[in-house]
Design an enzyme around this catalytic site. Structure first.
Site, PDB file in Angstrom:
ATOM      1  N   HIS A  19     -72.731 -27.080  -3.601  1.00  0.00           N
ATOM      2  CA  HIS A  19     -72.111 -27.687  -2.418  1.00  0.00           C
ATOM      3  C   HIS A  19     -73.140 -28.406  -1.547  1.00  0.00           C
ATOM      4  O   HIS A  19     -72.805 -29.376  -0.868  1.00  0.00           O
ATOM      5  CB  HIS A  19     -71.308 -26.633  -1.645  1.00  0.00           C
ATOM      6  CG  HIS A  19     -70.126 -26.113  -2.443  1.00  0.00           C
ATOM      7  ND1 HIS A  19     -69.578 -24.868  -2.268  1.00  0.00           N
ATOM      8  CD2 HIS A  19     -69.412 -26.698  -3.459  1.00  0.00           C
ATOM      9  CE1 HIS A  19     -68.565 -24.705  -3.126  1.00  0.00           C
ATOM     10  NE2 HIS A  19     -68.451 -25.790  -3.863  1.00  0.00           N
ATOM     11  N   HIS A  42     -62.380 -29.567 -11.931  1.00  0.00           N
ATOM     12  CA  HIS A  42     -62.141 -28.122 -11.976  1.00  0.00           C
ATOM     13  C   HIS A  42     -62.188 -27.644 -10.524  1.00  0.00           C
ATOM     14  O   HIS A  42     -63.243 -27.258 -10.024  1.00  0.00           O
ATOM     15  CB  HIS A  42     -63.207 -27.422 -12.816  1.00  0.00           C
ATOM     16  CG  HIS A  42     -63.176 -27.802 -14.261  1.00  0.00           C
ATOM     17  ND1 HIS A  42     -63.571 -29.042 -14.712  1.00  0.00           N
ATOM     18  CD2 HIS A  42     -62.753 -27.120 -15.354  1.00  0.00           C
ATOM     19  CE1 HIS A  42     -63.415 -29.098 -16.028  1.00  0.00           C
ATOM     20  NE2 HIS A  42     -62.916 -27.944 -16.434  1.00  0.00           N
ATOM     21  N   SER A 123     -64.910 -26.792  -3.234  1.00  0.00           N
ATOM     22  CA  SER A 123     -65.183 -28.234  -3.308  1.00  0.00           C
ATOM     23  C   SER A 123     -64.015 -29.104  -2.799  1.00  0.00           C
ATOM     24  O   SER A 123     -64.266 -30.106  -2.105  1.00  0.00           O
ATOM     25  CB  SER A 123     -65.596 -28.628  -4.730  1.00  0.00           C
ATOM     26  OG  SER A 123     -64.668 -28.154  -5.682  1.00  0.00           O
ATOM     27  N   GLU A 141     -56.603 -28.520 -11.599  1.00  0.00           N
ATOM     28  CA  GLU A 141     -56.753 -27.062 -11.711  1.00  0.00           C
ATOM     29  C   GLU A 141     -55.698 -26.544 -12.673  1.00  0.00           C
ATOM     30  O   GLU A 141     -54.514 -26.798 -12.495  1.00  0.00           O
ATOM     31  CB  GLU A 141     -56.618 -26.400 -10.332  1.00  0.00           C
ATOM     32  CG  GLU A 141     -56.617 -24.885 -10.353  1.00  0.00           C
ATOM     33  CD  GLU A 141     -57.823 -24.249 -11.055  1.00  0.00           C
ATOM     34  OE1 GLU A 141     -58.972 -24.616 -10.758  1.00  0.00           O
ATOM     35  OE2 GLU A 141     -57.591 -23.387 -11.944  1.00  0.00           O
ATOM     36  N   ASP A 169     -55.376 -30.481 -17.627  1.00  0.00           N
ATOM     37  CA  ASP A 169     -56.704 -30.204 -18.153  1.00  0.00           C
ATOM     38  C   ASP A 169     -57.694 -31.250 -17.610  1.00  0.00           C
ATOM     39  O   ASP A 169     -57.592 -32.428 -17.947  1.00  0.00           O
ATOM     40  CB  ASP A 169     -56.614 -30.263 -19.686  1.00  0.00           C
ATOM     41  CG  ASP A 169     -57.963 -30.086 -20.348  1.00  0.00           C
ATOM     42  OD1 ASP A 169     -58.929 -29.722 -19.648  1.00  0.00           O
ATOM     43  OD2 ASP A 169     -58.045 -30.313 -21.568  1.00  0.00           O
ATOM     44  N   GLY A 170     -58.608 -30.803 -16.782  1.00  0.00           N
ATOM     45  CA  GLY A 170     -59.575 -31.730 -16.184  1.00  0.00           C
ATOM     46  C   GLY A 170     -60.449 -32.421 -17.216  1.00  0.00           C
ATOM     47  O   GLY A 170     -60.826 -33.583 -17.056  1.00  0.00           O
ATOM     48  N   ASP A 190     -67.063 -29.096 -12.630  1.00  0.00           N
ATOM     49  CA  ASP A 190     -67.542 -27.740 -12.337  1.00  0.00           C
ATOM     50  C   ASP A 190     -66.705 -26.708 -13.099  1.00  0.00           C
ATOM     51  O   ASP A 190     -65.978 -25.915 -12.500  1.00  0.00           O
ATOM     52  CB  ASP A 190     -67.415 -27.535 -10.801  1.00  0.00           C
ATOM     53  CG  ASP A 190     -67.846 -26.165 -10.353  1.00  0.00           C
ATOM     54  OD1 ASP A 190     -68.653 -25.518 -11.055  1.00  0.00           O
ATOM     55  OD2 ASP A 190     -67.370 -25.719  -9.284  1.00  0.00           O
TER      56      ASP A 190
HETATM   57  N1  SAM Z   1     -65.162 -26.625  -8.029  1.00  0.00           N
HETATM   58  C1  SAM Z   1     -64.744 -25.405  -7.335  1.00  0.00           C
HETATM   59  C2  SAM Z   1     -65.574 -25.251  -6.087  1.00  0.00           C
HETATM   60  O1  SAM Z   1     -66.734 -25.699  -6.065  1.00  0.00           O
HETATM   61  O2  SAM Z   1     -65.061 -24.681  -5.121  1.00  0.00           O
HETATM   62  C3  SAM Z   1     -64.852 -24.183  -8.223  1.00  0.00           C
HETATM   63  C4  SAM Z   1     -64.254 -24.342  -9.592  1.00  0.00           C
HETATM   64  S1  SAM Z   1     -64.384 -22.934 -10.615  1.00  0.00           S
HETATM   65  C5  SAM Z   1     -66.079 -22.804 -10.994  1.00  0.00           C
HETATM   66  C6  SAM Z   1     -63.689 -23.562 -12.111  1.00  0.00           C
HETATM   67  C7  SAM Z   1     -62.162 -23.696 -12.074  1.00  0.00           C
HETATM   68  O3  SAM Z   1     -61.741 -24.459 -13.199  1.00  0.00           O
HETATM   69  C8  SAM Z   1     -61.396 -22.383 -12.143  1.00  0.00           C
HETATM   70  O4  SAM Z   1     -60.543 -22.290 -11.026  1.00  0.00           O
HETATM   71  C9  SAM Z   1     -60.586 -22.477 -13.440  1.00  0.00           C
HETATM   72  O5  SAM Z   1     -59.296 -21.905 -13.332  1.00  0.00           O
HETATM   73  C10 SAM Z   1     -60.467 -23.964 -13.617  1.00  0.00           C
HETATM   74  N2  SAM Z   1     -60.282 -24.448 -14.996  1.00  0.00           N
HETATM   75  C11 SAM Z   1     -60.701 -23.890 -16.159  1.00  0.00           C
HETATM   76  N3  SAM Z   1     -60.466 -24.712 -17.200  1.00  0.00           N
HETATM   77  C12 SAM Z   1     -59.896 -25.834 -16.684  1.00  0.00           C
HETATM   78  C13 SAM Z   1     -59.472 -27.071 -17.247  1.00  0.00           C
HETATM   79  N4  SAM Z   1     -59.574 -27.300 -18.554  1.00  0.00           N
HETATM   80  N5  SAM Z   1     -58.975 -28.019 -16.421  1.00  0.00           N
HETATM   81  C14 SAM Z   1     -58.875 -27.787 -15.080  1.00  0.00           C
HETATM   82  N6  SAM Z   1     -59.267 -26.636 -14.484  1.00  0.00           N
HETATM   83  C15 SAM Z   1     -59.773 -25.665 -15.280  1.00  0.00           C
END
Ligand code: SAM
Length: 317
Positions: A19, A42, A123, A141, A169-170, A190
């Protein structure tokens, strides 16, 4: 799949690094008037309570943002840092806070007007807080519970069409926003790296993204853990950026040893938890490196837990 919940980790040392870099990058990109699109592939739940049940389970924020806050003497933090930071030399401890850290704590402070960090912005909320009305934010997400929480949190902002929450799916579909109409974008990638295939998917995403939009700014977070895929990721991103003729920056923060230890008396093994993480940027702002050169040694001093605490900062230029 999907056992990862960011609420357990919010505000830890990896979030502090990620961050701090995110805010410093955005600050620069937002100096230009033209609209910026931020794609958060993500996103997580968006907002976290550091005094809530999830955060309390492992208390990771105690060794991250809460330690930083207590060190900068602005905290009425809900939890006391669990372990002492490594001993500081008097001159380093007394040095004024580096600009990028002060700015990061300032943003956290905006969410906690009474002081401390009971609320920790993920984020999506950090980005939304900094964006102007004409900028856009695309949030991906996939976790059903986190996506529902993110939706509810974002709805409270009443930001209308500025923010889109996508339960997609990101890795697979975020490139559809590249390039954005204004041809200015920051992509934050992320993932949770729950599955080792995530590392390869980061690389596939980045290859496709650079093909579609070579001038975008890309920021990838990754864990530094004893796993070949994790070790290879920054090296392969560097090769990709170099081949594409793009600038890059690589910053890492280590807070403790990665060694698994055994208790002599009980024989129980102790796993240290995440010891280190890194941020790899392609097309970083030129302002980022000097800001991190001042901030990273202070993060080592303030968040380091043993003699292995260290940072690295490398770039193409
Ligand atoms: N970026 C956020 C922050 O800095 O506050 C934290 C994100 S966390 C490390 C990763 C997130 O990605 C989780 O909430 C998880 O559920 C989600 N996730 C996992 N695989 C994913 C995908 N293929 N596409 C989108 N989100 C996904």
């Amino acid at each position: 799949m999907f056992s990862y919940r960011h609420a357990f980790h919010a505000g830890n040392h990896a979030d502090v690094l990620k961050h701090t870099v995110l805010i410093a990058t955005l600050d620069h990109l937002l100096e230009k008037e033209a609209a910026l699109t931020v794609v958060d592939t993500h996103a997580g739940a968006g907002l976290y309570r550091l005094d809530g049940d999830y955060a309390g389970t492992s208390g990771e924020a105690a060794d991250g943002v809460l330690r930083l806050l207590s060190d900068s003497k602005t905290s009425d933090s809900p939890a006391t840092p669990a372990k002492p930071a490594i001993k500081k030399a008097a001159t380093e401890a007394d040095a004024p806070l580096a600009d990028a850290i002060a700015r990061y704590l300032g943003v956290i402070g905006d969410f906690n007007p009474k002081g401390g960090a009971r609320v920790y912005p993920g984020s999506p909320f950090i980005v939304q807080h900094l964006l102007r009305d004409h900028d856009k934010l695309k949030l991906f997400e996939l976790h059903p519970t986190d996506a529902r929480t993110l939706d509810a949190n974002i709805a409270q902002l009443e930001a209308g069409r500025q923010i889109a929450v996508l339960r997609e799916d990101g890795f697979g579909s975020a490139t559809k926003f590249l390039p954005p109409p204004s041809r200015r974008a920051l992509v934050l990638m992320d993932p949770s790296y729950e599955m080792k295939t995530d590392y390869g998917r980061v690389l596939d995403f980045m290859a496709e993204a650079l093909k579609r939009f070579a001038t975008g700014t890309y920021a990838v977070w990754y864990p530094i853990i004893p796993r070949p895929e994790a070790h290879d990721l920054p090296r392969r991103l560097k090769t990709m950026a170099t081949k594409a003729g793009k600038s890059w920056l690589h910053a890492t923060l280590t807070v403790k040893s990665s060694k698994i230890t055994k208790d002599a008396a009980s024989g129980a093994t102790h796993r240290p938890g995440l010891p280190a993480s890194g941020m790899f940027l392609i097309n970083p702002p030129y302002t980022l490196k000097p800001l991190l050169a001042a901030a990273l040694p202070q993060l080592v001093q303030r968040l380091g837990q043993d003699r292995n605490a260290a940072f690295s900062l490398d770039s193409d230029g």
